[in-house]
Scaffold this active site. Sequence first.
Site, PDB file in Angstrom:
ATOM      1  N   HIS A  51      35.974 105.054  11.686  1.00 23.21           N
ATOM      2  CA  HIS A  51      34.909 104.014  10.898  1.00 23.21           C
ATOM      3  C   HIS A  51      34.381 103.298  11.609  1.00 23.21           C
ATOM      4  CE1 HIS A  51      38.653 101.587  10.340  1.00 23.21           C
ATOM      5  NE2 HIS A  51      37.878 100.556  10.383  1.00 23.21           N
ATOM      6  N   GLY A  52      33.207 102.628  11.214  1.00 25.51           N
ATOM      7  CA  GLY A  52      32.566 101.702  11.929  1.00 25.51           C
ATOM      8  C   GLY A  52      32.543 100.258  11.239  1.00 25.51           C
TER       9      GLY A  52
END
Length: 140
Positions: A51-52
């Site tokens: 994820h970011g």
Amino acid sequence: MENKPQILQVKTHEDARGFISFLEDREVPFSIKRVYYFFGNKVANVERGRHGHIRLEQGIVCMHGQFDVEARHRGVNYEFRLDDPSKLLYIPMMSWRTIRNMSDDSVGVVLASRWYEKNDYIFDYEEFLSLEKNTLRQAF
């Protein structure tokens, strides 16, 4: 310090008893708001992260064992092997990261610049790429 994923050396002292490493707030490129850790790898070929973050900065330390971190920032992909507790991997905001190839005995500690905020997470890679593209366009 350049604003990109990079390894930072943690202050470490050695004597006849062994090593002691320490981090002080002034040596980390952000104020630490949260600390969490992962361990007990129970699944072969497990990946963590994936994820970011929009505003969150992180520092990742491998306290035991080893693992790889792939990070994407400003259109560039970076790869790091973490296997030394005297090394801190800095991950700037607006980065995507994936942790993989974890040894069964790996223990990772993550320092975070913000408290948990659900709306700061980006779980869809295509959405992250779109936000990254817009961010890069606005920077120039």
